[in-house]
Each structure stands twice: as C-alpha cells, then as structure tokens.
Design a protein around this motif. Sequence first.
Motif, PDB file in Angstrom:
ATOM      1  N   LEU A  96      41.181  36.455  25.334  1.00  9.79           N
ATOM      2  CA  LEU A  96      40.219  35.870  26.284  1.00  9.79           C
ATOM      3  C   LEU A  96      40.982  35.090  27.365  1.00  9.79           C
ATOM      4  CD1 LEU A  96      37.116  36.000  26.262  1.00  9.79           C
ATOM      5  CD2 LEU A  96      37.078  33.827  25.064  1.00  9.79           C
ATOM      6  N   ASP A  97      42.108  35.651  27.795  1.00 11.50           N
ATOM      7  CA  ASP A  97      42.982  34.959  28.746  1.00 11.50           C
ATOM      8  C   ASP A  97      42.279  34.700  30.080  1.00 11.50           C
ATOM      9  OD1 ASP A  97      44.499  36.722  26.831  1.00 11.50           O
ATOM     10  OD2 ASP A  97      46.147  35.527  27.596  1.00 11.50           O
ATOM     11  N   GLU A  98      42.776  33.692  30.772  1.00 12.90           N
ATOM     12  CA  GLU A  98      42.187  33.271  32.052  1.00 12.90           C
ATOM     13  C   GLU A  98      42.057  34.428  33.052  1.00 12.90           C
ATOM     14  OE1 GLU A  98      40.463  30.378  31.184  1.00 12.90           O
ATOM     15  OE2 GLU A  98      40.330  30.846  33.332  1.00 12.90           O
ATOM     16  N   GLU A  99      43.048  35.339  33.035  1.00  9.68           N
ATOM     17  CA  GLU A  99      43.027  36.436  34.013  1.00  9.68           C
ATOM     18  C   GLU A  99      41.721  37.232  33.977  1.00  9.68           C
ATOM     19  OE1 GLU A  99      45.616  35.527  32.296  1.00  9.68           O
ATOM     20  OE2 GLU A  99      47.513  35.977  33.327  1.00  9.68           O
ATOM     21  N   TYR A 100      41.129  37.306  32.794  1.00 12.38           N
ATOM     22  CA  TYR A 100      39.892  38.094  32.694  1.00 12.38           C
ATOM     23  C   TYR A 100      38.752  37.486  33.517  1.00 12.38           C
ATOM     24  CZ  TYR A 100      42.209  40.651  28.937  1.00 12.38           C
ATOM     25  OH  TYR A 100      43.079  41.419  28.214  1.00 12.38           O
ATOM     26  N   LYS A 101      38.878  36.188  33.796  1.00 14.34           N
ATOM     27  CA  LYS A 101      37.873  35.516  34.626  1.00 14.34           C
ATOM     28  C   LYS A 101      37.785  36.184  36.008  1.00 14.34           C
ATOM     29  CE  LYS A 101      34.883  32.819  36.007  1.00 14.34           C
ATOM     30  NZ  LYS A 101      35.109  31.732  36.968  1.00 14.34           N
ATOM     31  N   ASP A 102      38.935  36.698  36.489  1.00 20.43           N
ATOM     32  CA  ASP A 102      38.962  37.343  37.803  1.00 20.43           C
ATOM     33  C   ASP A 102      38.121  38.619  37.833  1.00 20.43           C
ATOM     34  OD1 ASP A 102      40.765  35.349  38.389  1.00 20.43           O
ATOM     35  OD2 ASP A 102      42.539  36.624  38.093  1.00 20.43           O
ATOM     36  N   TYR A 103      37.796  39.152  36.638  1.00 16.12           N
ATOM     37  CA  TYR A 103      36.970  40.363  36.605  1.00 16.12           C
ATOM     38  C   TYR A 103      35.497  40.039  36.898  1.00 16.12           C
ATOM     39  CZ  TYR A 103      40.828  42.812  34.163  1.00 16.12           C
ATOM     40  OH  TYR A 103      42.010  43.388  33.805  1.00 16.12           O
ATOM     41  N   LEU A 104      35.170  38.737  36.909  1.00 20.04           N
ATOM     42  CA  LEU A 104      33.769  38.327  37.088  1.00 20.04           C
ATOM     43  C   LEU A 104      33.583  37.644  38.442  1.00 20.04           C
ATOM     44  CD1 LEU A 104      33.103  36.864  33.501  1.00 20.04           C
ATOM     45  CD2 LEU A 104      32.138  38.978  34.438  1.00 20.04           C
ATOM     46  N   LYS A 105      33.409  38.447  39.485  1.00 22.71           N
ATOM     47  CA  LYS A 105      33.233  37.881  40.822  1.00 22.71           C
ATOM     48  C   LYS A 105      31.931  38.391  41.435  1.00 22.71           C
ATOM     49  CE  LYS A 105      37.460  35.969  42.092  1.00 22.71           C
ATOM     50  NZ  LYS A 105      37.645  35.350  40.782  1.00 22.71           N
ATOM     51  N   SER A 106      31.113  37.460  41.909  1.00 23.24           N
ATOM     52  CA  SER A 106      29.893  37.839  42.608  1.00 23.24           C
ATOM     53  C   SER A 106      29.955  37.299  44.028  1.00 23.24           C
ATOM     54  CB  SER A 106      28.674  37.261  41.885  1.00 23.24           C
ATOM     55  OG  SER A 106      27.542  37.311  42.738  1.00 23.24           O
ATOM     56  N   ALA A 107      29.566  38.133  44.989  1.00 24.89           N
ATOM     57  CA  ALA A 107      29.563  37.679  46.383  1.00 24.89           C
ATOM     58  C   ALA A 107      28.411  36.724  46.647  1.00 24.89           C
ATOM     59  CB  ALA A 107      29.475  38.891  47.313  1.00 24.89           C
ATOM     60  N   PHE A 108      27.351  36.803  45.799  1.00 22.86           N
ATOM     61  CA  PHE A 108      26.104  36.114  46.162  1.00 22.86           C
ATOM     62  C   PHE A 108      25.629  35.065  45.172  1.00 22.86           C
ATOM     63  CE2 PHE A 108      26.047  40.617  47.571  1.00 22.86           C
ATOM     64  CZ  PHE A 108      26.302  40.380  48.912  1.00 22.86           C
ATOM     65  N   ALA A 109      26.239  35.019  43.986  1.00 20.47           N
ATOM     66  CA  ALA A 109      25.832  34.026  42.984  1.00 20.47           C
ATOM     67  C   ALA A 109      27.093  33.457  42.343  1.00 20.47           C
ATOM     68  CB  ALA A 109      24.937  34.684  41.931  1.00 20.47           C
ATOM     69  N   ASP A 110      26.913  32.488  41.435  1.00 22.28           N
ATOM     70  CA  ASP A 110      28.084  31.895  40.788  1.00 22.28           C
ATOM     71  C   ASP A 110      28.847  32.930  39.972  1.00 22.28           C
ATOM     72  OD1 ASP A 110      27.308  29.495  41.884  1.00 22.28           O
ATOM     73  OD2 ASP A 110      26.242  28.824  40.072  1.00 22.28           O
ATOM     74  N   LEU A 111      28.110  33.829  39.334  1.00 24.21           N
ATOM     75  CA  LEU A 111      28.727  34.833  38.453  1.00 24.21           C
ATOM     76  C   LEU A 111      27.916  36.124  38.507  1.00 24.21           C
ATOM     77  CD1 LEU A 111      29.026  32.796  35.129  1.00 24.21           C
ATOM     78  CD2 LEU A 111      30.979  33.825  36.307  1.00 24.21           C
TER      79      LEU A 111
END
Length: 494
Positions: free
Chosen positions: A414-429
Amino acid sequence: MLMELHSTLNSILETDGDVVVAPCFEREGGEQPALARAVDDVTSGWLTELYGSGEFSGKPNEMALLYRPGIRARRLAVLGAGKEPKFTPQEMRRLAGVAIRDLRGRKLRKIALALDEKFATPAYAQAAVEGALIGDYEPDQLKTDPKKGECRIESFTLIAPRDLGPAVARARVIGESQNFARDLVNLPANRLTPSALADAARAMAGETGLACEVLDRDRLRQLGMGALLGVAQGSDEPPVVIVLRYTPESETAGDHLGLIGKAVTFDTGGVSIKPAEGMEKMKYDMAGGGAVLGAMRAIAKLKPPLRISAVVPSVENMLSGRAQRPGDIVTSLNGKTVEVLNTDAEGRLILIDAITYALRLGCTHLVDAATLTGAIVVALGHVHIGAFTNDEDLLSKVMRASISAGERMWHMPLDEEYKDYLKSAFADLPNIGGRWGGAITAAKFLEEFTEGKPWVHLDIAGTAWMDDPKPFIAKGPTGVAMRTFVSLATEWAG
Ligand code: BES
Ligand code: MN
Ligand code: ZN
C-alpha cells in the motif's frame, strides 16, 4: 435440527455410535502413534494389514471402513491425516469436515472422532468441532425437497483422554456463527434486501444481547452519507447502516475495535453494468457484512474483554432512472468529494461512509472485510484473503488471529506511490484508479478515509464463495473472515 456435540473420556472401545473415526498418518517408520496402536489392538492388526496392502497409506482424505469391528460402535473408520509433522489444527478442521461429509453420504449420523493423545488439546478439539459443523453445512435453505437434512449428522463426539468440554463449547459458538453468516451470504437478493439484513441483525442482537441500531435512509441523509446514498439511489430498496455494539463487563485495555463489512445485497454494477454471465453470483457481495454479523454473534456469546462495534453498510447496486451516473460527484460523510468514474466500484463508496461513522463512534482500531475487487481474485485466486494496512502492528495482530483461525491471508502493498493512481480533475478523489493494481488502488482509496487510525482491510472477493465443493466443505458461501474476527477479538489482550 442442531448437531449434538460431546466429548468423552471413553476409549474407542467404549464409545457408542454409528462409527468411530481414527485419523491415521502416513507411515514413515518409527513407533506408531498411540491411536494407531489402539486401532490395531482392537482389530487384531487390521490397520497394519491395510497399510501393508497399500489400500490405505494415510494420505489426506483416504478412508477405510471396518464393519463389526468388535468395539461398541457399529463401525470403525480410519481416515488419512497426511504427514504427522504437518498436522496443524487447520488440518484437523479439514479432516473433521472430510469425515462428516464422507460418512453422512453413507447415511451414518452418529459420528465419533478419536484424538491421538498428542492432539488432544483445546486448539485441535476446537478445530475438529468447527470442521464438523462447517462440513455439515449445505447451502440448501431454500430447497423444499423433503429429503433435505435427512443425511445430516445427528451427533459428533470427540474421544480424548482429557476434558475438552470448554473447547467444544467455544467451537460450537464459532461453527454455528460461521454457518449463520453463510446462510445470509447464500440468500438471494430478492430475499435478502438491505432491510431484511437489518431484520436478521436485529433478531440476532435480540437473542445475544447486543445493542443494535439501524440507520434508515432519512437518518443517513441527515448525517450526510452522500457516498453511500449515491450508490443506493438506483434501487427501490432503501439502504441501511446496521450498527451493533458489544460492551464487555470488564475491559483490559481502552481499545475499541471497529468491524466494518461491505453488504451490497446485489451488485449489478449500476450504469457501468456488469456482463450477464455470472452476474447471479453478485448476491454474495454482502459477504463482508455477513462475516461481521457472524463474528458479532460469536463475540456476544464468547464475551471477550474488549469493546467492539460493528458497522455494516448495506445497499443494492441497481440501475434505474434514479441511478447514479459515471461522472457524478458525491460528498462523503467526512466531507471529501468523490467523482464516481465507475458505478461498479460501489463497495468503496459505501465503506468510506461506514469507516467515518465507526471513527465517530470512537473506534480506535478498524478492520473491514469486503468483496471489493475482481483484481484480488486475479492476484491471489481463491486461496488467500488480501490484507492491506496502514499499521503493521494491527496487521500482525490480524495475521496472528488468522493463523489460529485457520484462514489464510497475504500481506499486500500500500505504498504512497499508489496514491498517484487516484487523481480526479473535478473532485478530491476518483472512485477508481487506472488499469493496474486494482485491489491496491481500492484499498488506497479506503485509506484516505481512515484519519490515520490503525486499519486493516481484508479483500475477500476470491475467498468468500467457492465455485466447486471440496471434500470438507460444500460449494457456495464460505463465511470467510468471520473466524479471524473472532480470534482477533478473543486474543486481543493476550
Ligand atoms: N463486488 C465487486 C467485486 C467482485 C468481483 C467481487 C468478483 C466478487 C467477485 C465490486 O463491486 C466491483 O465490481 N469491483 C470492480 C471495480 C472496478 C470497476 C474498478 C471490479 O473489480 O471489476
Ligand atoms: Mn461492483
Ligand atoms: Zn461490489
């Protein structure tokens, strides 16, 4: 009819019943275990002859039956137990299941299982009785065939040179609670709606003395569970959040464990609809919630000295003119906005509101179970639960609990890098990541709502349902994660 469970200090000679089962190991030379010698003694060497002839070698699931064995019971069976050094309680659990399922097929209903001196311990006894109860279960509660139940076991007796009564009693609670969970998981979505699940939880709480509160749609609106409500809005069945509370008579620590279980009573995928093939299986998308309810039933009876709350969010993920659309943006209970890029990633949407609610109840540690992703099935198949965490200490507790419960899990990253896979242009997530690491991005999404509290997420999509029967368990719902929850609760302080 409930299975009668006993333990007896009688020998294999004196024990009554249709059959006495003696587990026997693969022979590697050296002295034979006491039980094998006892079998040979009462049968003037039948077992040694069996091994010698090659008809029986002691490999798992092999069985040989002797009629009129000269003991009080009408038959004597030897059952392969594998290699002795590898015989853990988990092997015992399976062996008992094999014994039950094989022998009831021969219409034998009063079964006794003999424990070798060395294995006559509470852990093995508990595993054996659990295995018998789990093995005897069939997912046939909706069949009207009058033969239903006819071949079920009437009594199961452990033959052991020591009193194992308390272990048998504990095992009864756990095995029956697991089957309670399996019945819920097996019920189809027309019979088990979120409201029906709430009724079942209420009834169970009434019987066991748990505090139960069911939050209805109005209350969920008032609270602001926008993520959960968005999933529920496509269905005519109103959503619920089931909250069960167990308060111990005395507490050993100030800890407050929160158990959270995904209970999507049917997952069509919503507008991002699933293929027709196999969709009927999505009735088991409430298996996490079923495991949590089963665990709370057992916890209420076993009374561990730990405060425990359960939060089970339940919805039906349907499509209709009211259903949520891809691109919709919902506001979760903790205030973060989520862009729903795929309506089939609904489990995480209901779980985040449940997680926030559990934190508001004061839970200091959280463990959730959810049939969350197809990706975990790709990664681990039907063998291991995927375990994710933000806290290694809590994960080691859960892992230890899973080992004593005989449920297998695998630590996923569950490394931090996986956070980069969760990007939304219009909402927080967004509610989905990209193509890769789907089970991990789902877990990462949940982690964003844990407010830094110790949390373990169990993805049980691959383990909650078996497509094929095994010698020790029927096809269908397994009730997985329930026993780990119970072990976690009872072993928490020690
Ligand atoms: N309930 C499913 C996951 C599932 C799949 C459980 C197979 C049991 C067996 C979950 O709600 C789901 O649909 N997940 C999607 C997520 C995707 C849209 C990112 C999946 O795994 O395909
Ligand atoms: Mn889905
Ligand atoms: Zn789902």
